[in-house]
Write a protein that holds these residues in place. Structure first.
Motif, short mmCIF file in Angstrom:
data_model
loop_
_atom_site.label_atom_id
_atom_site.label_comp_id
_atom_site.label_asym_id
_atom_site.label_seq_id
_atom_site.Cartn_x
_atom_site.Cartn_y
_atom_site.Cartn_z
N HIS A 170 -0.28 -5.89 12.05
CA HIS A 170 -0.60 -4.51 12.41
C HIS A 170 -1.69 -4.43 13.47
O HIS A 170 -1.74 -3.48 14.25
CB HIS A 170 -0.95 -3.68 11.17
CG HIS A 170 -2.19 -4.11 10.46
ND1 HIS A 170 -2.20 -5.10 9.51
CD2 HIS A 170 -3.47 -3.67 10.56
CE1 HIS A 170 -3.43 -5.24 9.05
NE2 HIS A 170 -4.22 -4.40 9.67
N LEU A 203 -0.08 -5.02 16.95
CA LEU A 203 0.54 -3.82 17.51
C LEU A 203 -0.54 -2.97 18.19
O LEU A 203 -0.33 -2.44 19.28
CB LEU A 203 1.25 -3.00 16.43
CG LEU A 203 1.89 -1.77 17.05
CD1 LEU A 203 3.25 -2.11 17.64
CD2 LEU A 203 1.98 -0.60 16.11
N TYR A 234 2.64 5.55 14.66
CA TYR A 234 1.73 5.54 13.50
C TYR A 234 0.26 5.31 13.89
O TYR A 234 -0.64 5.93 13.34
CB TYR A 234 2.17 4.47 12.51
CG TYR A 234 1.28 4.35 11.30
CD1 TYR A 234 1.34 5.30 10.29
CD2 TYR A 234 0.38 3.30 11.17
CE1 TYR A 234 0.52 5.21 9.18
CE2 TYR A 234 -0.46 3.20 10.06
CZ TYR A 234 -0.38 4.16 9.08
OH TYR A 234 -1.20 4.06 7.98
N ILE A 235 0.04 4.42 14.84
CA ILE A 235 -1.35 4.07 15.17
C ILE A 235 -2.01 5.11 16.07
O ILE A 235 -3.20 5.01 16.35
CB ILE A 235 -1.42 2.70 15.90
CG1 ILE A 235 -0.54 2.74 17.15
CG2 ILE A 235 -1.04 1.57 14.97
CD1 ILE A 235 -0.80 1.58 18.10
N ALA A 262 4.15 6.41 5.87
CA ALA A 262 3.86 4.97 5.90
C ALA A 262 4.12 4.35 4.53
O ALA A 262 4.58 3.20 4.43
CB ALA A 262 2.42 4.74 6.32
N ALA A 310 7.30 -2.26 8.55
CA ALA A 310 6.17 -1.32 8.50
C ALA A 310 4.95 -1.94 9.19
O ALA A 310 4.25 -1.26 9.95
CB ALA A 310 5.84 -0.95 7.06
N SER A 311 4.71 -3.21 8.96
CA SER A 311 3.55 -3.83 9.61
C SER A 311 3.76 -3.90 11.12
O SER A 311 2.81 -3.80 11.89
CB SER A 311 3.27 -5.22 9.02
OG SER A 311 4.26 -6.14 9.42
N MET A 324 4.94 -1.59 12.76
CA MET A 324 4.60 -0.25 13.24
C MET A 324 3.08 -0.04 13.24
O MET A 324 2.60 1.06 13.49
CB MET A 324 5.22 0.82 12.34
CG MET A 324 6.73 0.73 12.19
SD MET A 324 7.57 1.11 13.72
CE MET A 324 8.37 -0.45 14.05
N GLY A 325 2.34 -1.08 12.87
CA GLY A 325 0.89 -0.95 12.83
C GLY A 325 0.35 -0.54 11.47
O GLY A 325 -0.83 -0.22 11.34
N VAL A 326 1.21 -0.54 10.46
CA VAL A 326 0.76 -0.15 9.12
C VAL A 326 0.09 -1.36 8.45
O VAL A 326 0.66 -2.45 8.43
CB VAL A 326 1.94 0.32 8.26
CG1 VAL A 326 1.48 0.65 6.84
CG2 VAL A 326 2.64 1.51 8.90
N ASP A 327 -1.10 -1.15 7.92
CA ASP A 327 -1.76 -2.20 7.13
C ASP A 327 -1.13 -2.13 5.74
O ASP A 327 -1.58 -1.37 4.88
CB ASP A 327 -3.27 -1.92 7.09
CG ASP A 327 -4.01 -2.99 6.31
OD1 ASP A 327 -3.36 -3.83 5.65
OD2 ASP A 327 -5.25 -2.98 6.36
#
Ligand SMILES: Nc1ncnc2c1ncn2[C@@H]1O[C@H](COP(=O)(O)OP(=O)(O)O)[C@@H](O)[C@H]1O
Ligand SMILES: [Mg+2]
Lengths: 242, 310
Positions: free
Chosen positions: A79, A82, A110-111, B177, B188-189, B191-194
């Motif tokens: 993450h 990204l 999302y970010i 998320a 999901a990760s 996509m930048g999701v922790d």
């Protein structure tokens, strides 16, 4: 920024990647410069997907290093990569089938928290992918393969990547759809995004890319400009069906 | 007729508490494919922490308004349970990701014993009287049908919390998320999701709901003790399976349905068995239902398919 025009945006040096004890990628070195489109071709099982996964961080390294934009990112979690601008459109698309099309696209952003700019970017994605716009509220699992691939690419673009990794975007799709997808990829490239494209369809990939690498059993064996590789008899024999 | 209506009221009350607990099971299952059998113990820790807080408040501020005392007790119990949920995930389950399915399952059962034993050491083996700070004097909205203010509060607060959770999960960026992570951690990760944070959060939310449920059980029955989480935990798990494990709406529906079946069944079990079994055997219904669901509709009422992730 640390970058000067001469230093690569992405640099793999002696990268080894293993599954359990088995090495799938056996010490490869490659580099990508800002704004380039480079392709990685090779037979099924050569290690292309493994390489992209290691660059995006979903696989760890067994050796070597990955430098990006002047930093060693070899141990950075996915993450965070990204957030640094590395987006992957994974093999098999990785659509969230239970989320709606719009939710899938918004996951790409999302970010970000610039709501207005996200909406503007969404509109841009819709103009690139007109058939997707009519299906925003639909659960993404109901889309056709081509539409899912479009959503997967649009989603990756919504993170505003600097480096876009594409893993076989043409896989399993009809020629007309593939053409559309490559049009989109070309547009993205023209906007200055650096692209690493993995393709089995070597003809197509080499036409679009400035440079290419050939991967065989976890190693990079041949490299050159797209035109050179297209003309290389070994490449023609192995990957262009001649 | 009044009896049936009365059973329905009782069923709705117990069912809403089951639903709150079932949500914790189903959320964790949805995101990890793990059945956290220790979740019932969080209910117990919630109740006993609230009890401890109430006893303390009664000692230092005997004149404080009862509702304020109860509110403070909940505000202490919820974060305590949230921390407990967080620690369970962080210290035990996270290390077992990717391990064969049996390992986390056995760990969860062990965790359940561990928490019960710790609670027994802290609070002893006795039943404690839980102060009933909301009136338990029954009202009679319809002739012959009784409901107490504490039961009304249980139903309303459960409904509000469930509505809040649904809004969170379906309407917010965070909820998106959570759903994305539940479907595919890896993507999901990307996509930048922790995703570790999202998984921890799932445990924390589930534990918060369980804490409130614990206070509700204790307030309704006026009793708290170290083993009180076991049966509601098992029932709530049944409710989650009944509704379709992994499915939030299913957990809510399953909780309510189970509460209703149990309450109505308890009212008629004596007649049905020709006096052989009386209403103290009402727990049978939950497990008969669990058996029937597992045999005839393993995906539950609202479940589409069993998660394809191990
Ligand atoms: N999850 C995995 N576990 C074990 N081996 C794998 C896994 N994924 C890929 N491999 C092996 O690694 C090698 C490279 O695979 P991959 O990177 O998918 O190739 P490509 O994308 O070039 O077709 C293959 O031999 C494949 O069998
Ligand atoms: Mg591949």
């Amino acid at each position: 920024m640390h970058t000067n025009p001469a230093s690569p945006l992405l640099q793999l040096d002696g990268v080894k990647i293993a599954y359990g004890g088995i090495q799938a990628v056996k010490g490869i070195s490659l580099e990508l410069y800002k704004g380039e489109m480079v392709c990685l071709i090779g037979a099924n099982g050569a290690g292309k997907t493994t390489t992209l996964n290691a660059i995006s961080g979903t696989l760890g390294l067994a050796g070597g290093s990955i430098m990006y934009d002047g930093d060693d990112i070899g141990t950075l979690p996915t993450h965070k990569r990204l957030r640094k601008g590395i987006a992957l459109v994974p093999e098999g698309r990785g659509i969230f089938t239970r989320l709606t099309v719009e939710e899938n696209l918004r996951m790409g952003a999302y970010i970000r928290n610039d709501a207005a700019a996200i909406d503007a970017d969404l509109e841009r994605v819709y103009t690139m992918l007109p058939r997707v716009k009519e299906r925003l509220a639909q659960v993404a699992g109901t889309l056709s393969g081509g539409e899912q691939q479009m959503v997967a690419i649009g989603r990756a673009l919504l993170s505003r990547p600097k480096l876009l990794l594409l893993d076989e975007p043409s896989m399993g799709l009809a020629p007309l759809v593939v053409e559309k997808i490559f049009e989109v990829v070309q547009t993205v490239k023209n906007e200055g995004v650096t692209i690493l494209l993995v393709e089995q369809n070597a003809n197509l990939a080499l036409e679009f890319a400035q440079r290419g690498y050939v991967m065989e059993s976890g190693q990079l064996t041949i490299t050159g400009s797209g035109r050179e590789l297209l003309a290389d008899p070994k490449v023609r024999a192995a990957y262009l069906g001649e | 007729m009044e009896t049936l209506l009365q059973q329905i009221v009782n069923g709705l009350v117990v069912g809403s508490v089951y639903a709150l607990v079932a949500l914790g099971y189903t959320m964790v299952y949805g995101i990890l494919g793990l059945i956290n059998f220790a979740h019932g113990e969080v209910v117990m820790v919630g109740a006993l922490t609230a009890l401890q807080t109430l006893l303390f408040l009664m000692g230092v501020a005997p004149d404080m308004a009862p509702l304020l005392k109860l509110a403070i007790a909940v505000l202490v119990a919820v974060p305590v349970c949230m921390i407990l949920g967080f620690l369970m995930e962080r210290l035990a389950y996270r290390r077992l990701r990717g391990a064969p399915r049996l390992a986390p399952l056995i760990t969860a059962i062990g965790m359940s014993f561990l928490l019960q034993t710790l609670a027994m050491i802290i609070w002893g083996r006795n039943y404690h009287t839980f102060p009933q700070l909301i009136s338990t004097d029954p009202l009679q909205p319809i002739d012959g049908v009784f409901i107490t203010p504490v039961q009304i509060a249980i139903v309303i607060i459960s409904a509000l919390m469930m509505a809040g959770l649904i809004l969170l999960v379906t309407k917010t960026r965070l909820g998106r998320a959570m759903r994305a992570t539940a479907e595919n951690h890896r993507v999901a990760s990307l996509m930048g999701v922790d995703t570790n944070a999202i998984i921890a959060l799932t445990f924390v939310i589930g534990a918060g709901l369980a804490a409130v449920a614990g206070v509700m059980f204790a307030s309704n029955y006026g009793i708290a003790h170290y083993a009180m989480g076991f049966m509601p935990g098992l029932k709530a798990f049944t409710a989650a399976v009944l509704g379709g494990i992994g499915n939030l709406g299913g957990a809510m529906l399953g909780g309510i349905v189970l509460g209703l079946v149990e309450a109505v069944g308890a009212g008629y079990i004596e007649t049905m068995t020709f006096g052989f079994l009386n209403s103290s055997y009402q727990d049978i219904f939950a497990f008969v239902i669990l058996g029937i669901v597992l045999i005839f509709r393993p995906t539950g009422l609202l479940g589409e398919r069993v998660s394809d992730r191990a």
